[in-house]
Design a protein around this motif. Sequence first.
Motif, short mmCIF file in Angstrom:
data_model
loop_
_atom_site.label_atom_id
_atom_site.label_comp_id
_atom_site.label_asym_id
_atom_site.label_seq_id
_atom_site.Cartn_x
_atom_site.Cartn_y
_atom_site.Cartn_z
N ALA A 94 0.84 -1.21 0.00
CA ALA A 94 0.00 0.00 0.00
C ALA A 94 0.87 1.26 0.00
CB ALA A 94 -0.92 0.00 1.21
N ILE A 95 1.90 1.27 0.84
CA ILE A 95 2.79 2.43 0.91
C ILE A 95 3.52 2.61 -0.41
CG2 ILE A 95 4.84 3.35 2.04
CD1 ILE A 95 3.87 2.03 4.62
N GLN A 96 3.94 1.52 -1.03
CA GLN A 96 4.61 1.60 -2.33
C GLN A 96 3.70 2.21 -3.39
OE1 GLN A 96 5.88 -2.42 -3.04
NE2 GLN A 96 7.72 -2.23 -1.76
N ALA A 119 10.81 1.77 8.51
CA ALA A 119 10.28 2.11 7.20
C ALA A 119 9.76 3.54 7.31
CB ALA A 119 9.18 1.16 6.78
N ALA A 120 10.53 4.49 6.79
CA ALA A 120 10.20 5.91 6.94
C ALA A 120 9.55 6.42 5.66
CB ALA A 120 11.46 6.72 7.25
N ALA A 146 -4.46 6.25 9.39
CA ALA A 146 -5.84 5.78 9.31
C ALA A 146 -6.00 4.73 8.22
CB ALA A 146 -6.78 6.96 9.06
N LEU A 147 -5.38 4.97 7.06
CA LEU A 147 -5.47 4.00 5.97
C LEU A 147 -4.79 2.70 6.35
CD1 LEU A 147 -5.22 4.74 2.22
CD2 LEU A 147 -3.89 2.86 3.13
N ALA A 148 -3.63 2.80 7.03
CA ALA A 148 -2.91 1.59 7.45
C ALA A 148 -3.74 0.77 8.42
CB ALA A 148 -1.58 1.98 8.08
N GLU A 149 -4.39 1.44 9.36
CA GLU A 149 -5.18 0.71 10.34
C GLU A 149 -6.49 0.21 9.76
OE1 GLU A 149 -3.46 2.47 14.52
OE2 GLU A 149 -5.37 3.29 13.80
N ARG A 150 -7.04 0.94 8.83
CA ARG A 150 -8.26 0.46 8.16
C ARG A 150 -7.94 -0.77 7.31
NH1 ARG A 150 -11.92 4.14 3.98
NH2 ARG A 150 -13.34 2.48 3.28
N GLY A 151 -6.82 -0.72 6.62
CA GLY A 151 -6.44 -1.83 5.75
C GLY A 151 -6.11 -3.09 6.52
N THR A 152 -5.34 -2.94 7.61
CA THR A 152 -4.93 -4.12 8.37
C THR A 152 -5.99 -4.59 9.36
OG1 THR A 152 -3.88 -2.72 10.07
CG2 THR A 152 -2.49 -3.47 8.23
N GLY A 153 -6.93 -3.68 9.68
CA GLY A 153 -7.95 -4.04 10.66
C GLY A 153 -7.41 -4.12 12.08
N ASP A 196 6.22 -4.39 10.15
CA ASP A 196 4.79 -4.17 9.93
C ASP A 196 4.43 -4.06 8.45
OD1 ASP A 196 4.20 -4.29 12.59
OD2 ASP A 196 4.06 -2.12 12.89
N LEU A 197 5.42 -3.86 7.60
CA LEU A 197 5.13 -3.78 6.16
C LEU A 197 4.55 -5.09 5.63
CD1 LEU A 197 8.19 -1.84 4.66
CD2 LEU A 197 6.05 -0.96 5.62
N ASP A 198 4.80 -6.19 6.34
CA ASP A 198 4.29 -7.49 5.90
C ASP A 198 2.87 -7.76 6.39
OD1 ASP A 198 6.70 -8.13 4.61
OD2 ASP A 198 7.57 -8.91 6.46
N LEU A 199 2.30 -6.85 7.17
CA LEU A 199 0.94 -7.07 7.67
C LEU A 199 -0.05 -7.15 6.51
CD1 LEU A 199 0.88 -4.63 10.73
CD2 LEU A 199 0.94 -7.14 10.79
#
Length: 332
Positions: A94-96, A119-120, A146-153, A196-199
């Motif tokens: 997602a970050i990529q 991962a900065a 917010a997007l990271a937490e929404r995506g990973t749940g 956490d990038l592998d979540l």
Amino acid sequence: MRADQIPLSRGVFERLTALAMDVPAVLKQAGLPADLIGQTRVVLTTSQFFNLWRAAEALYDDPSLGLRLGDGARQEVYDVVSLAALHSATLGEAIQKLARYKRLTCPEDISIELSRDDAAVSARWMLAEGHAPHFLIDAVFAAHLALAERGTGRSIRLKRLELTRRPTATEVLHGHFHCELRFNAAQDRIVYERADLDLPFITHDQDHLARLLPTLEASLQEQSATTSLRDKVWNVLARGMRGSHLRMAQVADALHLSPRTLQRKLGEAGTSYQQLLDQVRRHLAQRLLNATDLDTGEIAFLLGFEELNSFNRAFRQWEGETPTRWRSTIAG
């Protein structure tokens, strides 16, 4: 030349209204027409966009507003790039996608720096004059989280937040991000645990991605074909200005050119590698002197100068006075 166009979703005005902000008053303070609220498609320049957020800061002395605005990404997605990120398979993917495609929606450059544990993710406005408003930076990073937490749940435990500003609103920021805060930083960066990038993303949708990505890739190729070499070199230099001096060979490699070809093409464009390096250094020096409490030695290091005297000499050539005196003049 890159297009200085930032499309503004109508959802932004709705979100501001939901935060009990008087949108017409904000537009007036920003010097923008009131009828923007009713327009189907609103497009602002970077200067106008910054003025909008500076107006909100001026009218509402509430350091939580930017955070609450960005936190809206937990329920809504405002652009196709964020949608592609949300449908990714993992947080890292997602970050990529954000880093690769964000500049399609506005002149914002997102870059990722990986180390063994970190991962900065940094955000830089490519056509900005001066520092981005705190309100905007807070909203951008709140939206990232917010997007990271929404995506990973799940809740994401950030490592730290690095901000190119003097210490301010520390309790509010810490209460939202729950991580270490570093002020007077060289860049605005949100730093994740690399692991956490592998979540996995529970919002992963490969079919939707298969429909979105070809269009995004085609748009990216079209944009790259119309972006000048000068702008491409500027972007590479600005990203790499973190305590090292990027050599022309490194910049050429990043652009998939030989150093000789890069030198020749820049000459044909009426500039040179050294001229662009000086311009980037001057721009970043002004921003760091104005927005942070970093001493001139630290700024010299970040800009890749081997000695403070070299930085002082260069700055006097740019501005006609020393960095210390220039900072005092700006501070009033």
